[in-house]
Design a protein around this motif. Structure first.
Motif, PDB file in Angstrom:
ATOM      1  N   ILE A  95      -4.484  -6.444   0.270  1.00  0.00           N
ATOM      2  CA  ILE A  95      -4.995  -5.080   0.128  1.00  0.00           C
ATOM      3  C   ILE A  95      -4.636  -4.177   1.308  1.00  0.00           C
ATOM      4  O   ILE A  95      -4.273  -3.012   1.122  1.00  0.00           O
ATOM      5  CB  ILE A  95      -6.519  -5.093  -0.128  1.00  0.00           C
ATOM      6  N   MET A  96      -4.705  -4.672   2.540  1.00  0.00           N
ATOM      7  CA  MET A  96      -4.411  -3.822   3.696  1.00  0.00           C
ATOM      8  C   MET A  96      -2.915  -3.531   3.822  1.00  0.00           C
ATOM      9  O   MET A  96      -2.512  -2.390   4.094  1.00  0.00           O
ATOM     10  CB  MET A  96      -4.932  -4.473   4.983  1.00  0.00           C
ATOM     11  N   GLY A  97      -2.093  -4.540   3.638  1.00  0.00           N
ATOM     12  CA  GLY A  97      -0.657  -4.334   3.694  1.00  0.00           C
ATOM     13  C   GLY A  97      -0.181  -3.422   2.583  1.00  0.00           C
ATOM     14  O   GLY A  97       0.669  -2.550   2.793  1.00  0.00           O
ATOM     15  N   ALA A  98      -0.765  -3.604   1.383  1.00  0.00           N
ATOM     16  CA  ALA A  98      -0.375  -2.773   0.237  1.00  0.00           C
ATOM     17  C   ALA A  98      -0.784  -1.326   0.456  1.00  0.00           C
ATOM     18  O   ALA A  98      -0.024  -0.393   0.147  1.00  0.00           O
ATOM     19  CB  ALA A  98      -1.005  -3.319  -1.041  1.00  0.00           C
ATOM     20  N   SER A  99      -1.981  -1.118   0.986  1.00  0.00           N
ATOM     21  CA  SER A  99      -2.449   0.235   1.249  1.00  0.00           C
ATOM     22  C   SER A  99      -1.552   0.931   2.268  1.00  0.00           C
ATOM     23  O   SER A  99      -1.148   2.084   2.076  1.00  0.00           O
ATOM     24  CB  SER A  99      -3.896   0.192   1.756  1.00  0.00           C
ATOM     25  N   THR A 100      -1.218   0.232   3.345  1.00  0.00           N
ATOM     26  CA  THR A 100      -0.361   0.823   4.372  1.00  0.00           C
ATOM     27  C   THR A 100       1.014   1.167   3.815  1.00  0.00           C
ATOM     28  O   THR A 100       1.547   2.260   4.060  1.00  0.00           O
ATOM     29  CB  THR A 100      -0.223  -0.138   5.561  1.00  0.00           C
ATOM     30  N   ALA A 101       1.590   0.247   3.054  1.00  0.00           N
ATOM     31  CA  ALA A 101       2.913   0.498   2.463  1.00  0.00           C
ATOM     32  C   ALA A 101       2.873   1.709   1.546  1.00  0.00           C
ATOM     33  O   ALA A 101       3.783   2.546   1.557  1.00  0.00           O
ATOM     34  CB  ALA A 101       3.391  -0.739   1.704  1.00  0.00           C
ATOM     35  N   TRP A 102       1.802   1.822   0.741  1.00  0.00           N
ATOM     36  CA  TRP A 102       1.729   2.952  -0.189  1.00  0.00           C
ATOM     37  C   TRP A 102       1.549   4.269   0.547  1.00  0.00           C
ATOM     38  O   TRP A 102       2.218   5.271   0.232  1.00  0.00           O
ATOM     39  CB  TRP A 102       0.591   2.758  -1.191  1.00  0.00           C
ATOM     40  N   PHE A 103       0.650   4.305   1.539  1.00  0.00           N
ATOM     41  CA  PHE A 103       0.429   5.559   2.255  1.00  0.00           C
ATOM     42  C   PHE A 103       1.660   5.970   3.064  1.00  0.00           C
ATOM     43  O   PHE A 103       1.911   7.168   3.224  1.00  0.00           O
ATOM     44  CB  PHE A 103      -0.822   5.468   3.128  1.00  0.00           C
ATOM     45  N   LEU A 104       2.430   5.011   3.549  1.00  0.00           N
ATOM     46  CA  LEU A 104       3.710   5.364   4.172  1.00  0.00           C
ATOM     47  C   LEU A 104       4.635   6.004   3.138  1.00  0.00           C
ATOM     48  O   LEU A 104       5.281   7.022   3.394  1.00  0.00           O
ATOM     49  CB  LEU A 104       4.375   4.126   4.773  1.00  0.00           C
ATOM     50  N   SER A 105       4.670   5.410   1.949  1.00  0.00           N
ATOM     51  CA  SER A 105       5.551   5.935   0.899  1.00  0.00           C
ATOM     52  C   SER A 105       5.100   7.310   0.422  1.00  0.00           C
ATOM     53  O   SER A 105       5.902   8.082  -0.112  1.00  0.00           O
ATOM     54  CB  SER A 105       5.597   4.962  -0.287  1.00  0.00           C
ATOM     55  N   ASP A 106       3.821   7.618   0.616  1.00  0.00           N
ATOM     56  CA  ASP A 106       3.260   8.879   0.147  1.00  0.00           C
ATOM     57  C   ASP A 106       3.309   9.986   1.198  1.00  0.00           C
ATOM     58  O   ASP A 106       2.973  11.130   0.903  1.00  0.00           O
ATOM     59  CB  ASP A 106       1.807   8.655  -0.291  1.00  0.00           C
ATOM     60  N   ASN A 107       3.723   9.625   2.416  1.00  0.00           N
ATOM     61  CA  ASN A 107       3.730  10.588   3.524  1.00  0.00           C
ATOM     62  C   ASN A 107       5.104  11.245   3.621  1.00  0.00           C
ATOM     63  O   ASN A 107       6.096  10.592   3.926  1.00  0.00           O
ATOM     64  CB  ASN A 107       3.382   9.865   4.828  1.00  0.00           C
ATOM     65  N   LYS A 108       5.148  12.534   3.363  1.00  0.00           N
ATOM     66  CA  LYS A 108       6.436  13.249   3.350  1.00  0.00           C
ATOM     67  C   LYS A 108       7.111  13.257   4.718  1.00  0.00           C
ATOM     68  O   LYS A 108       8.319  13.497   4.821  1.00  0.00           O
ATOM     69  CB  LYS A 108       6.238  14.682   2.861  1.00  0.00           C
ATOM     70  N   ASP A 109       6.335  13.012   5.778  1.00  0.00           N
ATOM     71  CA  ASP A 109       6.911  13.012   7.127  1.00  0.00           C
ATOM     72  C   ASP A 109       7.465  11.652   7.540  1.00  0.00           C
ATOM     73  O   ASP A 109       8.061  11.538   8.614  1.00  0.00           O
ATOM     74  CB  ASP A 109       5.862  13.457   8.147  1.00  0.00           C
ATOM     75  N   TRP A 131      -1.437  -1.123  -8.107  1.00  0.00           N
ATOM     76  CA  TRP A 131      -0.701   0.134  -8.143  1.00  0.00           C
ATOM     77  C   TRP A 131      -0.167   0.532  -6.772  1.00  0.00           C
ATOM     78  O   TRP A 131       0.893   1.161  -6.679  1.00  0.00           O
ATOM     79  CB  TRP A 131      -1.540   1.224  -8.782  1.00  0.00           C
ATOM     80  N   TRP A 132      -0.871   0.176  -5.719  1.00  0.00           N
ATOM     81  CA  TRP A 132      -0.298   0.390  -4.384  1.00  0.00           C
ATOM     82  C   TRP A 132       1.009  -0.378  -4.231  1.00  0.00           C
ATOM     83  O   TRP A 132       2.000   0.152  -3.733  1.00  0.00           O
ATOM     84  CB  TRP A 132      -1.291  -0.048  -3.312  1.00  0.00           C
ATOM     85  N   ARG A 133       1.001  -1.631  -4.667  1.00  0.00           N
ATOM     86  CA  ARG A 133       2.217  -2.444  -4.549  1.00  0.00           C
ATOM     87  C   ARG A 133       3.327  -1.865  -5.435  1.00  0.00           C
ATOM     88  O   ARG A 133       4.472  -1.721  -4.999  1.00  0.00           O
ATOM     89  CB  ARG A 133       1.923  -3.900  -4.953  1.00  0.00           C
ATOM     90  N   ARG A 134       2.963  -1.557  -6.668  1.00  0.00           N
ATOM     91  CA  ARG A 134       3.972  -1.105  -7.636  1.00  0.00           C
ATOM     92  C   ARG A 134       4.609   0.218  -7.200  1.00  0.00           C
ATOM     93  O   ARG A 134       5.843   0.346  -7.186  1.00  0.00           O
ATOM     94  CB  ARG A 134       3.310  -0.946  -9.003  1.00  0.00           C
ATOM     95  N   GLN A 135       3.778   1.196  -6.851  1.00  0.00           N
ATOM     96  CA  GLN A 135       4.345   2.488  -6.486  1.00  0.00           C
ATOM     97  C   GLN A 135       5.104   2.444  -5.168  1.00  0.00           C
ATOM     98  O   GLN A 135       6.121   3.109  -5.011  1.00  0.00           O
ATOM     99  CB  GLN A 135       3.249   3.563  -6.417  1.00  0.00           C
ATOM    100  N   SER A 136       4.621   1.676  -4.206  1.00  0.00           N
ATOM    101  CA  SER A 136       5.345   1.604  -2.928  1.00  0.00           C
ATOM    102  C   SER A 136       6.726   0.990  -3.129  1.00  0.00           C
ATOM    103  O   SER A 136       7.711   1.423  -2.509  1.00  0.00           O
ATOM    104  CB  SER A 136       4.544   0.814  -1.885  1.00  0.00           C
ATOM    105  N   ARG A 137       6.825   0.002  -4.017  1.00  0.00           N
ATOM    106  CA  ARG A 137       8.131  -0.575  -4.351  1.00  0.00           C
ATOM    107  C   ARG A 137       9.036   0.474  -4.994  1.00  0.00           C
ATOM    108  O   ARG A 137      10.208   0.607  -4.641  1.00  0.00           O
ATOM    109  CB  ARG A 137       7.962  -1.740  -5.325  1.00  0.00           C
TER     110      ARG A 137
END
Length: 403
Positions: free
Chosen positions: A20-34, A171-177
């Protein structure tokens, strides 16, 4: 599944642990335009059969004694209830909610009752809806409880209860991928520092590859200390065993059962369909081996069931349907999250030690870690009090609402 090899020899961010923590971090990185760097998530077992995320109660609460922990859960509630919007309006993402049956804390002495009273002040100031209840009020609202020994109860029926953590994690895992983060099943077995000794230069995989890294995130749950030791540093996190049972009642309650925290430490909650989930641990609570998930079958008969039957007499006649042992990633320093960079290894980022409340904190903590990786600071919510530096400086965060 066998080990998988990464596609590149260097990544800007390597996340160790894909729960859960790794997936959340990966997704929020993928969601950050910067953030425009490369991300590699290394997970040792993509079945997640034995990880803490899989064995969770999957509940959230606002009833903490520190304002920051309350606000962290408030963001989790907002994220879950608006997940499709957060995920760009993707109509594949399910609409989720929170089954807000609340947490019911019971105090059987004035000392803990005072803790509940002080905590309620913090919670109300942060916008939570916590109510204190006398034994008579508890009995009126929830007639199934035995409250003969109770002096005060505390409950919040807003954004406090069950949520579908597995769906969020998926969904965090799926979208970050889909957005470019690379996920592999493998294990990191070694780390190498640079010549100056102040950064992690590379990691070595079990399959033999040596991968260069810009920043490393330790999101390895109860294995956090093993991960840090590869870098030659320590973190006060260890696996502590927690037991869970699903049982069916011969006479189910005629209303939802809040997640009830008995003064004994045993907790039980609504599970649906006349079934309930409860959890507990033995008084002797040592660190255990990372792979030790064996059940203590005597605990049910000798400890848990008698407590349930005393607190809720209708639970005298119940039948266990399933049981399992899981692990808390216990921060033995102060039972709170450990985040941010190491004081000497500037690119080694902690995301550890959640001590049983990690699932509900994962949205805010993943977002905050992604901010730190991108900007070198937290922006949406100041999580600096959780940074690792408090440990060598001996500045514990006192959180009184630990289950």
């Amino acid at each position: 599944m066998s080990n998988q090899s990464p596609s590149k020899q260097s990544y800007d961010v390597i996340i160790i642990g894909g729960a859960i923590m790794g997936a959340s971090t990966a997704w929020f990185l993928s969601d950050n335009k910067d953030f425009d760097g490369s991300v590699l998530v290394v997970e040792r077992d993509m079945t997640y059969e034995n990880c803490s995320t899989t064995h969770t109660n999957s509940c959230m609460r606002q009833q903490f004694s520190t304002e920051l922990n309350v606000r962290i859960s408030q963001f989790a509630a907002d994220f879950v209830k608006n997940i499709r919007s957060y995920m760009g309006g993707d109509d594949r993402v399910p609409e989720l909610g929170i089954r807000s049956f609340g947490y019911m804390y019971f105090a059987d002495n004035e000392g803990f009752a005072d803790v509940l009273r002080e905590s309620q002040k913090v919670q109300l100031a942060a916008g939570a809806a916590t109510q204190l209840m006398t034994p008579d009020e508890i009995k009126t609202a929830y007639p199934f409880y035995n409250v003969d020994d109770i002096v005060l109860g505390s409950i919040n029926l807003v954004d406090e209860g069950y949520w579908d953590g597995a769906a969020v994690n998926d969904w965090w895992r799926r979208q970050s991928r889909e957005r470019g983060a690379e996920w592999i099943q493998n294990e990191i077995v070694a780390m190498t520092r640079n010549a100056a000794g102040n950064r992690v230069e590379s990691v070595t995989l079990a399959s033999g590859e040596v991968i260069a890294c810009g920043q490393v995130v330790n999101a390895s749950g109860p294995r956090a200390a093993r991960t840090t030791q590869m870098a030659g540093i320590d973190v006060p996190v260890e696996p502590r065993k927690r037991y869970s049972w699903i049982f069916k009642a011969e006479q189910p309650l005629d209303q939802d059962l809040p997640l009830t925290i008995d003064p004994s430490g045993v907790h039980v909650r609504e599970n649906g369909g006349g079934t309930y989930q409860c959890g507990g641990h033995s008084d002797y609570d040592p660190a255990v081996d990372f792979d030790d998930y064996a059940m203590d079958h005597s605990m049910w008969e000798n400890h848990v069931w008698p407590i349930l039957a005393t607190r809720i007499p209708q639970f005298e006649a119940i039948k266990v349907q399933s049981e399992w042992g899981g692990h808390y990633a216990m921060n033995t320093f102060d039972h709170n999250a450990i985040m941010g960079p190491h004081t000497e290894l500037s690119n080694f980022i902690f995301l550890n030690g959640f001590s049983g409340h990690g699932l509900q904190q994962s949205p805010a903590m993943g977002r905050g870690t992604a901010e730190w990786l991108t900007y070198g600071e937290y922006r949406a919510l100041d999580l600096t009090p959780f940074n690792y530096e408090r440990i060598p400086e001996n500045r514990p965060i006192i959180e009184k609402a630990i289950i």
